[in-house]
Design a protein around this motif. Structure first.
Motif, PDB file in Angstrom:
ATOM      1  N   ILE A 151       0.876  -1.171   0.000  1.00 57.77           N
ATOM      2  CA  ILE A 151       0.000   0.000   0.000  1.00 57.77           C
ATOM      3  C   ILE A 151       0.911   1.217   0.000  1.00 57.77           C
ATOM      4  CG2 ILE A 151      -1.827   1.258   1.200  1.00 57.77           C
ATOM      5  CD1 ILE A 151      -2.672  -1.547   0.219  1.00 57.77           C
ATOM      6  N   TRP A 152       0.792   2.069  -1.022  1.00 54.74           N
ATOM      7  CA  TRP A 152       1.638   3.246  -1.164  1.00 54.74           C
ATOM      8  C   TRP A 152       0.908   4.492  -0.689  1.00 54.74           C
ATOM      9  CZ3 TRP A 152       2.598   1.827  -6.928  1.00 54.74           C
ATOM     10  CH2 TRP A 152       3.381   0.682  -6.988  1.00 54.74           C
ATOM     11  N   ASP A 153       1.584   5.294   0.091  1.00 56.50           N
ATOM     12  CA  ASP A 153       1.054   6.564   0.585  1.00 56.50           C
ATOM     13  C   ASP A 153       1.747   7.698  -0.159  1.00 56.50           C
ATOM     14  OD1 ASP A 153       0.301   8.865   1.881  1.00 56.50           O
ATOM     15  OD2 ASP A 153       1.029   8.253   3.852  1.00 56.50           O
ATOM     16  N   ASN A 154       1.029   8.301  -1.095  1.00 57.71           N
ATOM     17  CA  ASN A 154       1.541   9.414  -1.904  1.00 57.71           C
ATOM     18  C   ASN A 154       1.035  10.752  -1.370  1.00 57.71           C
ATOM     19  OD1 ASN A 154       2.995   7.895  -3.881  1.00 57.71           O
ATOM     20  ND2 ASN A 154       1.037   7.283  -4.758  1.00 57.71           N
ATOM     21  N   SER A 155       1.027  10.933  -0.066  1.00 52.47           N
ATOM     22  CA  SER A 155       0.443  12.132   0.540  1.00 52.47           C
ATOM     23  C   SER A 155       1.163  13.420   0.145  1.00 52.47           C
ATOM     24  CB  SER A 155       0.417  12.003   2.059  1.00 52.47           C
ATOM     25  OG  SER A 155       1.722  11.830   2.572  1.00 52.47           O
ATOM     26  N   LYS A 156       2.412  13.333  -0.326  1.00 52.63           N
ATOM     27  CA  LYS A 156       3.155  14.530  -0.719  1.00 52.63           C
ATOM     28  C   LYS A 156       3.190  14.713  -2.234  1.00 52.63           C
ATOM     29  CE  LYS A 156       5.998  14.319   3.400  1.00 52.63           C
ATOM     30  NZ  LYS A 156       7.335  14.223   3.954  1.00 52.63           N
ATOM     31  N   ALA A 157       2.402  13.933  -2.946  1.00 50.93           N
ATOM     32  CA  ALA A 157       2.376  13.979  -4.411  1.00 50.93           C
ATOM     33  C   ALA A 157       1.440  15.074  -4.927  1.00 50.93           C
ATOM     34  CB  ALA A 157       1.922  12.623  -4.955  1.00 50.93           C
TER      35      ALA A 157
ATOM     36  N   VAL B  84      -3.613   7.018  -2.004  1.00 47.10           N
ATOM     37  CA  VAL B  84      -3.345   5.635  -1.634  1.00 47.10           C
ATOM     38  C   VAL B  84      -3.491   4.750  -2.865  1.00 47.10           C
ATOM     39  CG1 VAL B  84      -4.069   3.699  -0.190  1.00 47.10           C
ATOM     40  CG2 VAL B  84      -4.176   6.038   0.710  1.00 47.10           C
ATOM     41  N   VAL B  85      -2.477   3.893  -3.100  1.00 45.94           N
ATOM     42  CA  VAL B  85      -2.473   2.980  -4.240  1.00 45.94           C
ATOM     43  C   VAL B  85      -2.042   1.600  -3.743  1.00 45.94           C
ATOM     44  CG1 VAL B  85      -1.422   2.465  -6.486  1.00 45.94           C
ATOM     45  CG2 VAL B  85      -1.912   4.833  -5.867  1.00 45.94           C
ATOM     46  N   LYS B  86      -2.688   0.561  -4.268  1.00 47.20           N
ATOM     47  CA  LYS B  86      -2.346  -0.820  -3.931  1.00 47.20           C
ATOM     48  C   LYS B  86      -1.509  -1.398  -5.077  1.00 47.20           C
ATOM     49  CE  LYS B  86      -4.541  -5.255  -2.885  1.00 47.20           C
ATOM     50  NZ  LYS B  86      -5.851  -5.926  -2.722  1.00 47.20           N
ATOM     51  N   ALA B  87      -0.462  -2.156  -4.737  1.00 48.26           N
ATOM     52  CA  ALA B  87       0.410  -2.760  -5.740  1.00 48.26           C
ATOM     53  C   ALA B  87       0.717  -4.207  -5.380  1.00 48.26           C
ATOM     54  CB  ALA B  87       1.712  -1.984  -5.850  1.00 48.26           C
ATOM     55  N   THR B  88       1.128  -4.974  -6.384  1.00 47.24           N
ATOM     56  CA  THR B  88       1.644  -6.319  -6.174  1.00 47.24           C
ATOM     57  C   THR B  88       3.107  -6.295  -6.575  1.00 47.24           C
ATOM     58  OG1 THR B  88      -0.495  -7.309  -6.672  1.00 47.24           O
ATOM     59  CG2 THR B  88       1.430  -8.749  -6.828  1.00 47.24           C
ATOM     60  N   CYS B  89       3.969  -6.787  -5.681  1.00 46.26           N
ATOM     61  CA  CYS B  89       5.408  -6.776  -5.943  1.00 46.26           C
ATOM     62  C   CYS B  89       5.959  -8.201  -5.966  1.00 46.26           C
ATOM     63  CB  CYS B  89       6.131  -5.962  -4.875  1.00 46.26           C
ATOM     64  SG  CYS B  89       5.623  -4.222  -4.871  1.00 46.26           S
ATOM     65  N   HIS B  90       6.838  -8.452  -6.939  1.00 48.42           N
ATOM     66  CA  HIS B  90       7.506  -9.744  -7.109  1.00 48.42           C
ATOM     67  C   HIS B  90       9.005  -9.494  -6.983  1.00 48.42           C
ATOM     68  CE1 HIS B  90       3.803 -11.461  -8.899  1.00 48.42           C
ATOM     69  NE2 HIS B  90       3.642 -10.215  -9.286  1.00 48.42           N
TER      70      HIS B  90
ATOM     71  N   GLY C  24      21.916  -9.824  -3.007  1.00 50.42           N
ATOM     72  CA  GLY C  24      21.185  -8.782  -3.724  1.00 50.42           C
ATOM     73  C   GLY C  24      20.015  -9.385  -4.464  1.00 50.42           C
ATOM     74  N   GLY C  25      19.380  -8.563  -5.290  1.00 52.35           N
ATOM     75  CA  GLY C  25      18.241  -9.072  -6.020  1.00 52.35           C
ATOM     76  C   GLY C  25      17.606  -8.047  -6.933  1.00 52.35           C
ATOM     77  N   VAL C  26      16.470  -8.454  -7.484  1.00 54.02           N
ATOM     78  CA  VAL C  26      15.690  -7.615  -8.389  1.00 54.02           C
ATOM     79  C   VAL C  26      14.227  -7.678  -7.986  1.00 54.02           C
ATOM     80  CG1 VAL C  26      17.270  -7.911 -10.337  1.00 54.02           C
ATOM     81  CG2 VAL C  26      15.329  -9.462 -10.068  1.00 54.02           C
ATOM     82  N   GLY C  27      13.465  -6.668  -8.394  1.00 57.49           N
ATOM     83  CA  GLY C  27      12.047  -6.657  -8.084  1.00 57.49           C
ATOM     84  C   GLY C  27      11.242  -5.948  -9.149  1.00 57.49           C
ATOM     85  N   VAL C  28       9.980  -6.324  -9.245  1.00 58.05           N
ATOM     86  CA  VAL C  28       9.030  -5.696 -10.157  1.00 58.05           C
ATOM     87  C   VAL C  28       7.741  -5.451  -9.380  1.00 58.05           C
ATOM     88  CG1 VAL C  28       7.666  -5.987 -12.260  1.00 58.05           C
ATOM     89  CG2 VAL C  28      10.004  -6.874 -12.170  1.00 58.05           C
ATOM     90  N   CYS C  29       7.218  -4.224  -9.461  1.00 62.68           N
ATOM     91  CA  CYS C  29       5.939  -3.897  -8.834  1.00 62.68           C
ATOM     92  C   CYS C  29       4.983  -3.406  -9.908  1.00 62.68           C
ATOM     93  CB  CYS C  29       6.100  -2.817  -7.772  1.00 62.68           C
ATOM     94  SG  CYS C  29       6.961  -3.376  -6.299  1.00 62.68           S
ATOM     95  N   GLU C  30       3.745  -3.830  -9.799  1.00 62.35           N
ATOM     96  CA  GLU C  30       2.715  -3.445 -10.762  1.00 62.35           C
ATOM     97  C   GLU C  30       1.507  -2.917 -10.015  1.00 62.35           C
ATOM     98  OE1 GLU C  30       1.121  -7.992 -11.087  1.00 62.35           O
ATOM     99  OE2 GLU C  30       3.069  -7.413 -11.901  1.00 62.35           O
ATOM    100  N   SER C  31       0.846  -1.930 -10.626  1.00 62.14           N
ATOM    101  CA  SER C  31      -0.307  -1.339  -9.968  1.00 62.14           C
ATOM    102  C   SER C  31      -1.322  -0.860 -10.993  1.00 62.14           C
ATOM    103  CB  SER C  31       0.139  -0.145  -9.120  1.00 62.14           C
ATOM    104  OG  SER C  31      -0.977   0.463  -8.531  1.00 62.14           O
ATOM    105  N   VAL C  32      -2.583  -1.011 -10.652  1.00 55.00           N
ATOM    106  CA  VAL C  32      -3.692  -0.403 -11.385  1.00 55.00           C
ATOM    107  C   VAL C  32      -4.420   0.442 -10.347  1.00 55.00           C
ATOM    108  CG1 VAL C  32      -5.802  -0.774 -12.708  1.00 55.00           C
ATOM    109  CG2 VAL C  32      -3.911  -2.412 -12.903  1.00 55.00           C
ATOM    110  N   ASP C  33      -4.410   1.774 -10.518  1.00 53.80           N
ATOM    111  CA  ASP C  33      -5.032   2.637  -9.512  1.00 53.80           C
ATOM    112  C   ASP C  33      -6.548   2.698  -9.679  1.00 53.80           C
ATOM    113  OD1 ASP C  33      -5.661   4.599 -11.457  1.00 53.80           O
ATOM    114  OD2 ASP C  33      -3.986   5.898 -10.888  1.00 53.80           O
ATOM    115  N   GLY C  34      -7.210   3.421  -8.808  1.00 52.34           N
ATOM    116  CA  GLY C  34      -8.669   3.520  -8.820  1.00 52.34           C
ATOM    117  C   GLY C  34      -9.248   4.118 -10.086  1.00 52.34           C
ATOM    118  N   ASP C  35      -8.437   4.879 -10.837  1.00 48.18           N
ATOM    119  CA  ASP C  35      -8.887   5.454 -12.109  1.00 48.18           C
ATOM    120  C   ASP C  35      -8.655   4.514 -13.287  1.00 48.18           C
ATOM    121  OD1 ASP C  35      -9.520   7.831 -10.762  1.00 48.18           O
ATOM    122  OD2 ASP C  35      -7.501   8.638 -11.078  1.00 48.18           O
TER     123      ASP C  35
END
Length: 172
Positions: free
Chosen positions: A74-80, A87-93, A106-117
């Motif tokens: 759950i991302w908090d973009n209160s300063k955006a 608030v945006v929900k994402a799935t991270c791998h 170390g490692g790598v990651g990918v996060c994807e999100s579809v916002d409310g719009d």
């Protein structure tokens, strides 16, 4: 049976610690929406997120292991800016490499999100053995398309022993 349970608990505890470090890197990549370019100059804001582990799977080799971790964030973009959802929900791998002693390399990651719009964003990040990560927004539609290419860095503020955590990101 008791010995087997002790080993399983130890391995789960070790995996969650690795998950915590790895997730910090991935979570940063999820917050690439925290920066934008305006008039040729970077306009940026800080963001924070909450990670909730969903699953993990480890494959062990001769000289190390690879762990694949999935979390809901759950991302908090209160300063955006106003056009970015608070608030945006994402799935991270995330995929983490450990040496034969269990130390994270170390490692790598990918996060994807579809916002409310209905606008989508995709982030890719890397992290080192210190858990510090850097990420780039690689794709975005709608309000996110102008943010493609923006870079962030960050890390965890704190985590529970079972892997839930809070992290912070800022533009590079």
């Amino acid at each position: 049976m008791k010995k087997a349970m002790t080993i399983l608990i130890f391995l789960w505890s070790k995996e969650m610690k690795l998950f915590q470090k790895f997730s910090a890197a991935l979570l940063l990549s999820a917050f690439v929406t925290g920066s934008a370019f305006a008039g040729g100059h970077m306009k940026a804001w800080e963001a924070s997120g909450t990670q909730i582990p969903v699953s993990s799977e480890t494959k062990t080799g001769k000289s190390g292991s690879i762990t694949h971790l999935i979390s809901t964030d759950i991302w908090d973009n209160s300063k955006a800016p106003a056009n970015i959802p608070r608030v945006v929900k994402a799935t991270c791998h995330n995929t983490v490499v450990n040496d034969s002693n269990g130390a994270m390399l170390g490692g790598v990651g990918v996060c994807e999100s579809v916002d409310g719009d209905g606008d989508v964003s995709l982030y890719v990040g890397t992290f080192g053995n210190d858990g510090v990560y850097s990420a780039t927004m690689t794709q975005g539609t709608g309000k996110y398309k102008d943010y493609v290419g923006v870079k962030l860095t960050g890390g965890f503020i704190g985590q529970t022993s079972s892997g839930e955590g809070i992290y912070h990101m800022k533009p590079q």
